[in-house]
Design an enzyme around this catalytic site. Structure first.
Site, mmCIF file in Angstrom:
data_model
loop_
_atom_site.group_PDB
_atom_site.id
_atom_site.type_symbol
_atom_site.label_atom_id
_atom_site.label_comp_id
_atom_site.label_asym_id
_atom_site.label_seq_id
_atom_site.Cartn_x
_atom_site.Cartn_y
_atom_site.Cartn_z
ATOM 1 C CD GLU A 1 14.856 45.580 42.109
ATOM 2 O OE1 GLU A 1 15.582 44.700 42.590
ATOM 3 O OE2 GLU A 1 15.292 46.532 41.437
ATOM 4 C CG HIS B 1 15.548 47.575 46.018
ATOM 5 N ND1 HIS B 1 16.109 48.443 46.924
ATOM 6 C CD2 HIS B 1 16.505 46.668 45.713
ATOM 7 C CE1 HIS B 1 17.355 48.072 47.165
ATOM 8 N NE2 HIS B 1 17.623 46.993 46.449
ATOM 9 C CG ASP C 1 15.273 43.399 46.333
ATOM 10 O OD1 ASP C 1 15.649 43.467 47.532
ATOM 11 O OD2 ASP C 1 16.069 43.248 45.391
#
Length: 331
Positions: free
Chosen positions: A142, A144, A174
């Site tokens: 991810e 992020h 993300d």
């Protein structure tokens, strides 16, 4: 359309923590409201005993709910938890053995992707790749906030991926990484906690400035205290600098070829369901629509960071988000 819409059960965190639904009931509600076809969940949040001690009846109930609602499993979110013991972080072998059963569970349930997190070293990723390949589960790191496609930690991971060169190693972008404004709901909550209008402007000033997120927060906090702002909203404002990134949406193209799933983070959608005030979907979605293949995307409402279950219905927020995405993708 090269993006398959769906939802992550994480969006319904408020409803889940309030005990309003069992897992099968929550999935039934997702199906009833037609918030699929994709379905994502977090292993540690939604499956008691995850990953080694999940009751087989719970797994069957979960899969039965997915089937009767004609949903498609997209991603099981795993956790790296390398600092589970703050006094001694996991070494390579410990990390591998911590991740192994999570990957195997994702494969057993039929998830094609498992979300992994920044913090897994090149050595760990190298050892996880054959485990993922055996389970036929793609590992999606991810990206992020405060990271982005070209921040140092992600660039280091991209380099490792190039060396290993496996279809089972990829990324989960993300959209928290590329926000254009602080969510209005967050600013309202800080106001309710006592932050003045001048304090709000001070947050915006420092959030839009250059520099490391923590340094920008500390500069804000120092000035806010000097001008007499209450300590509660000053403390609460820290998440603005760590959860709301300011990378450029077009930079996602740099990892498009290794994107295995998408977290479509959002906080609010306008009344017409055509735009989001804090994240520029009109710039972001066209980047992924050019992939030339179908990529699953979970609507991920994270307004529960500052709203309670009795204030906002997560299911309705996801419905509005789907309408917005359809409006943009079908233009």
């Amino acid at each position: 359309m090269s993006i398959m819409l769906g939802t992550t059960i994480y969006s319904m965190t408020n409803e889940w923590l309030a005990g309003q639904f069992t897992l099968p009931q929550l999935i039934d509600e997702v199906g009833r409201r037609k918030l699929g076809p994709g379905l994502e969940m977090i292993g540690f949040q939604n499956l008691r005993g995850f990953p080694n001690k999940v009751d087989k009846r719970d797994l069957k109930d979960f899969l039965d709910a997915v089937e009767r609602n004609e949903l498609t499993l997209t991603s099981l979110a795993g956790n790296a938890d390398i600092a589970l013991n703050p006094a001694k972080w996991m070494d390579t072998d410990q990390s591998v053995e911590y991740m192994r059963p999570q990957i195997e569970m994702a494969g057993e349930l039929g998830f094609p992707v498992m979300r992994i997190q920044i913090g897994l070293t090149p050595e760990v990723l190298t050892k996880l790749e054959p485990i993922a390949a055996k389970a036929k589960v793609k590992l999606g790191m991810e990206v992020h906030a405060p990271e982005g496609p070209n921040t140092p930690k992600v660039l280091a991971t991209r380099e490792v991926y190039e060396k290993i060169d496996s279809e089972y190693l990829g990324f989960v972008p993300d959209f928290s990484s590329c926000m254009r404004a602080i969510p209005p709901g967050m600013m309202d909550k800080l106001g309710q906690a006592g932050l003045s209008e001048a304090g709000k402007q001070l947050i915006i000033q420092h959030w839009e400035s250059d520099g490391h997120p923590f340094q920008r927060y500390m500069a804000f906090a120092e000035q806010a205290r000097a001008q007499g702002e209450p300590e509660l909203p000053i403390s609460q404002a820290k998440l603005i600098f760590t959860m709301f990134g300011r990378q450029q949406p077009e930079d996602w193209a740099d990892i498009l070829d290794r994107t295995v799933h998408i977290h479509a983070k959002f906080y609010e959608v306008n009344e017409e369901c055509t735009d989001s005030p804090s994240i520029d979907y009109h710039r972001i979605l066209p980047v992924f629509a050019k992939a030339g293949r179908t990529i699953s995307m979970s609507s991920e409402w994270e307004g529960h960071a500052f709203w309670d279950a009795d204030e906002v219905c997560a299911f309705e927020m996801v419905r509005r988000h789907h309408r917005m995405c359809e409006h943009i993708l079908n233009k």
